[in-house]
Design a protein around this motif. Structure first.
Motif, PDB file in Angstrom:
ATOM      1  N   CYS A  88     -25.730 -36.444  28.930  1.00  0.00           N
ATOM      2  CA  CYS A  88     -27.161 -36.115  28.893  1.00  0.00           C
ATOM      3  C   CYS A  88     -27.393 -34.768  28.222  1.00  0.00           C
ATOM      4  CB  CYS A  88     -27.767 -36.123  30.290  1.00  0.00           C
ATOM      5  SG  CYS A  88     -29.530 -35.692  30.309  1.00  0.00           S
ATOM      6  N   ALA A  89     -26.863 -33.697  28.805  1.00  0.00           N
ATOM      7  CA  ALA A  89     -27.069 -32.366  28.227  1.00  0.00           C
ATOM      8  C   ALA A  89     -26.527 -32.302  26.806  1.00  0.00           C
ATOM      9  CB  ALA A  89     -26.403 -31.303  29.101  1.00  0.00           C
ATOM     10  N   GLY A  90     -25.304 -32.820  26.608  1.00  0.00           N
ATOM     11  CA  GLY A  90     -24.724 -32.804  25.271  1.00  0.00           C
ATOM     12  C   GLY A  90     -25.484 -33.687  24.304  1.00  0.00           C
ATOM     13  N   LEU A  91     -25.811 -34.899  24.733  1.00  0.00           N
ATOM     14  CA  LEU A  91     -26.559 -35.831  23.892  1.00  0.00           C
ATOM     15  C   LEU A  91     -27.918 -35.256  23.521  1.00  0.00           C
ATOM     16  CD1 LEU A  91     -27.205 -38.598  22.641  1.00  0.00           C
ATOM     17  CD2 LEU A  91     -27.728 -39.421  24.953  1.00  0.00           C
ATOM     18  N   ALA A 103     -26.168 -26.653  22.715  1.00  0.00           N
ATOM     19  CA  ALA A 103     -26.878 -26.619  21.440  1.00  0.00           C
ATOM     20  C   ALA A 103     -26.366 -25.484  20.561  1.00  0.00           C
ATOM     21  CB  ALA A 103     -28.380 -26.478  21.671  1.00  0.00           C
ATOM     22  N   VAL A 104     -26.102 -24.330  21.173  1.00  0.00           N
ATOM     23  CA  VAL A 104     -25.559 -23.200  20.417  1.00  0.00           C
ATOM     24  C   VAL A 104     -24.212 -23.574  19.806  1.00  0.00           C
ATOM     25  CG1 VAL A 104     -24.664 -20.845  20.588  1.00  0.00           C
ATOM     26  CG2 VAL A 104     -26.791 -21.451  21.755  1.00  0.00           C
ATOM     27  N   ARG A 105     -23.349 -24.155  20.597  1.00  0.00           N
ATOM     28  CA  ARG A 105     -22.005 -24.495  20.115  1.00  0.00           C
ATOM     29  C   ARG A 105     -22.056 -25.574  19.033  1.00  0.00           C
ATOM     30  NH1 ARG A 105     -18.076 -25.300  25.138  1.00  0.00           N
ATOM     31  NH2 ARG A 105     -16.527 -25.311  23.438  1.00  0.00           N
ATOM     32  N   TYR A 106     -22.915 -26.586  19.231  1.00  0.00           N
ATOM     33  CA  TYR A 106     -23.043 -27.634  18.212  1.00  0.00           C
ATOM     34  C   TYR A 106     -23.590 -27.048  16.906  1.00  0.00           C
ATOM     35  CZ  TYR A 106     -22.421 -31.330  21.750  1.00  0.00           C
ATOM     36  OH  TYR A 106     -21.927 -32.162  22.724  1.00  0.00           O
ATOM     37  N   ALA A 107     -24.623 -26.212  17.008  1.00  0.00           N
ATOM     38  CA  ALA A 107     -25.243 -25.647  15.803  1.00  0.00           C
ATOM     39  C   ALA A 107     -24.255 -24.794  15.026  1.00  0.00           C
ATOM     40  CB  ALA A 107     -26.484 -24.840  16.186  1.00  0.00           C
ATOM     41  N   ARG A 162     -22.414 -42.027  20.959  1.00  0.00           N
ATOM     42  CA  ARG A 162     -21.109 -42.162  20.306  1.00  0.00           C
ATOM     43  C   ARG A 162     -20.875 -40.997  19.344  1.00  0.00           C
ATOM     44  NH1 ARG A 162     -18.493 -47.942  19.485  1.00  0.00           N
ATOM     45  NH2 ARG A 162     -19.341 -49.047  21.293  1.00  0.00           N
ATOM     46  N   ASP A 163     -21.900 -40.658  18.572  1.00  0.00           N
ATOM     47  CA  ASP A 163     -21.773 -39.535  17.638  1.00  0.00           C
ATOM     48  C   ASP A 163     -21.554 -38.224  18.374  1.00  0.00           C
ATOM     49  OD1 ASP A 163     -22.149 -41.309  15.565  1.00  0.00           O
ATOM     50  OD2 ASP A 163     -24.231 -40.745  15.186  1.00  0.00           O
ATOM     51  N   THR A 164     -22.287 -38.037  19.473  1.00  0.00           N
ATOM     52  CA  THR A 164     -22.148 -36.808  20.261  1.00  0.00           C
ATOM     53  C   THR A 164     -20.723 -36.648  20.782  1.00  0.00           C
ATOM     54  OG1 THR A 164     -24.470 -36.902  20.958  1.00  0.00           O
ATOM     55  CG2 THR A 164     -22.985 -35.561  22.291  1.00  0.00           C
ATOM     56  N   LEU A 165     -20.179 -37.727  21.354  1.00  0.00           N
ATOM     57  CA  LEU A 165     -18.837 -37.647  21.925  1.00  0.00           C
ATOM     58  C   LEU A 165     -17.780 -37.457  20.835  1.00  0.00           C
ATOM     59  CD1 LEU A 165     -19.010 -40.396  24.710  1.00  0.00           C
ATOM     60  CD2 LEU A 165     -19.389 -37.931  24.910  1.00  0.00           C
ATOM     61  N   PHE A 177     -18.200 -35.975  17.902  1.00  0.00           N
ATOM     62  CA  PHE A 177     -18.314 -34.606  17.412  1.00  0.00           C
ATOM     63  C   PHE A 177     -17.737 -33.629  18.427  1.00  0.00           C
ATOM     64  CE2 PHE A 177     -20.348 -30.600  16.385  1.00  0.00           C
ATOM     65  CZ  PHE A 177     -20.391 -30.597  15.004  1.00  0.00           C
ATOM     66  N   SER A 178     -18.037 -33.848  19.700  1.00  0.00           N
ATOM     67  CA  SER A 178     -17.532 -32.963  20.752  1.00  0.00           C
ATOM     68  C   SER A 178     -16.011 -32.980  20.802  1.00  0.00           C
ATOM     69  CB  SER A 178     -18.101 -33.385  22.110  1.00  0.00           C
ATOM     70  OG  SER A 178     -19.514 -33.300  22.125  1.00  0.00           O
ATOM     71  N   ALA A 179     -15.429 -34.184  20.669  1.00  0.00           N
ATOM     72  CA  ALA A 179     -13.976 -34.300  20.717  1.00  0.00           C
ATOM     73  C   ALA A 179     -13.328 -33.631  19.508  1.00  0.00           C
ATOM     74  CB  ALA A 179     -13.569 -35.768  20.800  1.00  0.00           C
ATOM     75  N   SER A 180     -13.915 -33.832  18.323  1.00  0.00           N
ATOM     76  CA  SER A 180     -13.299 -33.290  17.114  1.00  0.00           C
ATOM     77  C   SER A 180     -13.439 -31.774  17.013  1.00  0.00           C
ATOM     78  CB  SER A 180     -13.892 -33.950  15.864  1.00  0.00           C
ATOM     79  OG  SER A 180     -15.273 -33.663  15.749  1.00  0.00           O
ATOM     80  N   HIS A 181     -14.464 -31.204  17.662  1.00  0.00           N
ATOM     81  CA  HIS A 181     -14.675 -29.752  17.613  1.00  0.00           C
ATOM     82  C   HIS A 181     -14.340 -29.074  18.944  1.00  0.00           C
ATOM     83  CE1 HIS A 181     -16.622 -29.560  13.624  1.00  0.00           C
ATOM     84  NE2 HIS A 181     -17.038 -30.765  13.918  1.00  0.00           N
ATOM     85  N   ASP A 182     -13.771 -29.839  19.875  1.00  0.00           N
ATOM     86  CA  ASP A 182     -13.354 -29.296  21.175  1.00  0.00           C
ATOM     87  C   ASP A 182     -14.516 -28.592  21.871  1.00  0.00           C
ATOM     88  OD1 ASP A 182     -11.574 -28.857  23.246  1.00  0.00           O
ATOM     89  OD2 ASP A 182     -10.876 -26.949  22.452  1.00  0.00           O
ATOM     90  N   ILE A 183     -15.651 -29.278  21.942  1.00  0.00           N
ATOM     91  CA  ILE A 183     -16.835 -28.720  22.592  1.00  0.00           C
ATOM     92  C   ILE A 183     -17.037 -29.428  23.928  1.00  0.00           C
ATOM     93  CG2 ILE A 183     -19.344 -28.442  22.466  1.00  0.00           C
ATOM     94  CD1 ILE A 183     -19.058 -28.200  19.435  1.00  0.00           C
ATOM     95  N   LEU A 184     -16.768 -28.711  24.995  1.00  0.00           N
ATOM     96  CA  LEU A 184     -16.972 -29.207  26.347  1.00  0.00           C
ATOM     97  C   LEU A 184     -17.634 -28.102  27.164  1.00  0.00           C
ATOM     98  CD1 LEU A 184     -13.565 -30.977  27.086  1.00  0.00           C
ATOM     99  CD2 LEU A 184     -15.790 -32.098  26.924  1.00  0.00           C
ATOM    100  N   PRO A 185     -18.528 -28.466  28.075  1.00  0.00           N
ATOM    101  CA  PRO A 185     -19.161 -27.429  28.900  1.00  0.00           C
ATOM    102  C   PRO A 185     -18.219 -26.925  29.989  1.00  0.00           C
ATOM    103  CG  PRO A 185     -19.898 -29.597  29.581  1.00  0.00           C
ATOM    104  CD  PRO A 185     -19.029 -29.814  28.368  1.00  0.00           C
ATOM    105  N   ASP A 186     -18.478 -25.718  30.453  1.00  0.00           N
ATOM    106  CA  ASP A 186     -17.795 -25.210  31.637  1.00  0.00           C
ATOM    107  C   ASP A 186     -18.463 -25.832  32.858  1.00  0.00           C
ATOM    108  OD1 ASP A 186     -16.084 -23.545  30.170  1.00  0.00           O
ATOM    109  OD2 ASP A 186     -17.587 -21.948  30.104  1.00  0.00           O
ATOM    110  N   VAL A 187     -17.678 -26.461  33.713  1.00  0.00           N
ATOM    111  CA  VAL A 187     -18.255 -27.172  34.858  1.00  0.00           C
ATOM    112  C   VAL A 187     -17.619 -26.693  36.154  1.00  0.00           C
ATOM    113  CG1 VAL A 187     -18.742 -29.208  33.439  1.00  0.00           C
ATOM    114  CG2 VAL A 187     -16.608 -29.098  34.745  1.00  0.00           C
ATOM    115  N   THR A 188     -18.352 -26.907  37.240  1.00  0.00           N
ATOM    116  CA  THR A 188     -17.851 -26.638  38.585  1.00  0.00           C
ATOM    117  C   THR A 188     -17.742 -27.965  39.324  1.00  0.00           C
ATOM    118  OG1 THR A 188     -18.915 -24.467  38.662  1.00  0.00           O
ATOM    119  CG2 THR A 188     -18.282 -25.465  40.767  1.00  0.00           C
ATOM    120  N   PRO A 189     -16.533 -28.464  39.601  1.00  0.00           N
ATOM    121  CA  PRO A 189     -16.394 -29.718  40.339  1.00  0.00           C
ATOM    122  C   PRO A 189     -16.870 -29.549  41.786  1.00  0.00           C
ATOM    123  CG  PRO A 189     -14.354 -29.149  39.177  1.00  0.00           C
ATOM    124  CD  PRO A 189     -15.226 -27.929  39.169  1.00  0.00           C
ATOM    125  N   ILE A 190     -17.592 -30.553  42.279  1.00  0.00           N
ATOM    126  CA  ILE A 190     -18.063 -30.551  43.666  1.00  0.00           C
ATOM    127  C   ILE A 190     -17.841 -31.935  44.256  1.00  0.00           C
ATOM    128  CG2 ILE A 190     -19.819 -28.771  43.248  1.00  0.00           C
ATOM    129  CD1 ILE A 190     -21.935 -31.037  43.362  1.00  0.00           C
TER     130      ILE A 190
END
Length: 335
Positions: A147-150, A179-183, A292-295, A297-310
């Motif tokens: 969602c956020a990435g898409l 958005a900053v990282r993608y741009a 599909r495009d978002t994922l 692009f994220s995989a090829s540029h190693d763009i993943l958010p910092d997350v807190t597992p709960i």
């Protein structure tokens, strides 16, 4: 299965025992690995969606593994790692659907608002609306990409970003940070507009060359001084006023793209807009091909958010903190 259920507008989440669903024709059963906690989930509880169906299991930032398929399903196969998004289903035959713009379908169904979502160990998905996860993509960190990435990735594309564009991102939270990282990865120059300087170091670490604190200076003036203005402003904040404050900072032929908004109306300065051929647009998440495009692009540029597992039981407290404005970072329910 133990699930978190939204029982009605204005009511807190309720932890309940539900039956594990069985897939019908065209459906797959997904064992949920992770589900991001999104601001949309909070707005569901606030009663912002008159079309919501209560009771409903929230959550639309889903990753998991297919464990069963219904009659007529040839794809995906059992054992496939997949993601599920905001868009649960569409009519399949309107002009928007047949051209691949299912997110614009007038009869679309929304995950976690109308159909049960990922705040549960198992969730049903429509086979045509699950997205394969690229190999090697961490399913926990990748959950917010649904969602956020898409939203960030597709908003930039819909806004016409080109290599060398000056892009200003309003708000560098979950959507804004991505958005900053993608741009940056797309070859743009990036500015970030925040309320205070608290997020300046983080924004510049993501690749922003300019940070504007709206409490200290006029965002429009600061953007105009940035080599003539922004070609694209992407509003990732939950405030319409924050977006409109940047309109004077657009360069000629510039675009304001709304990915976030507040309850206040959008007020436009018509004369400067006409004289400078400015545009205002909005982008609601995206269709399956956009994810599909978002994922990819994220995989090829190693763009993943910092997350807190709960854990699932912590989700109500996280949503309360989001409502109070005290939540920090991106929380992801892990099963």
């Amino acid at each position: 299965m133990r699930a978190a259920v939204a029982v009605g507008a204005g009511a807190p989440l309720s932890l309940q025992d539900l039956e594990v669903p069985e897939p019908g024709p065209g459906e797959v059963l997904v064992k949920v690995t992770a589900c991001g906690v999104c601001f949309t989930d909070l707005n569901l509880l606030r009663g912002h969606y008159p079309f919501a169906r209560f009771p409903v299991v929230p959550g639309h930032e889903i990753t998991g593994v297919v464990t069963a398929v219904g009659p007529g399903v040839g794809f995906p196969e059992v054992g496939a790692a997949v993601g599920g998004q905001f868009l649960y289903d569409s009519c399949g035959h309107c002009d928007y659907c047949v051209r691949g713009d299912q997110i614009l379908c007038p009869r679309k169904v929304i995950t976690g608002i109308v159909a049960d979502g990922g705040y549960a160990p198992y969730v049903l998905m429509k086979a045509g609306f699950v997205t394969p996860l690229p190999a090697g993509l961490d399913p926990v960190a990748a959950a917010p990409l649904m969602c956020a990435g898409l939203t960030a990735f597709n908003g930039l594309r819909q806004g016409g970003l080109r290599a060398g564009s000056r892009v200003a991102v309003v708000g560098a939270g979950g959507v804004g940070a991505l958005a900053v990282r993608y741009a940056v990865a797309m070859g743009a120059r990036v500015a970030v507009i925040g309320r205070s300087r608290r997020g300046e170091d983080a924004a510049k670490a993501l690749g922003a060359e300019l940070f504007v604190a709206a409490q200290e200076s006029d965002p429009a003036k600061a953007l105009k001084e940035w080599d003539g203005g922004a070609d694209l402003v992407l509003n990732a904040s939950p405030s319409t006023e924050a977006a409109t404050a940047t309109l004077g900072g657009l360069a000629p032929d510039g675009t304001l793209m709304l990915c976030g908004y507040g309850p206040e109306p959008l007020v436009l300065p018509t004369q400067p807009m006409i004289l400078n051929r400015l545009r205002v647009g909005a982008s609601p998440s995206g269709s399956p091909h956009d994810l599909r495009d978002t994922l990819a692009f994220s995989a090829s540029h190693d763009i993943l958010p910092d997350v807190t597992p709960i854990g699932l039981g912590e989700a109500p407290a996280v949503l309360e903190a989001m409502d109070a404005g005290t939540a920090r970072g991106r929380s992801v329910i892990v099963f």
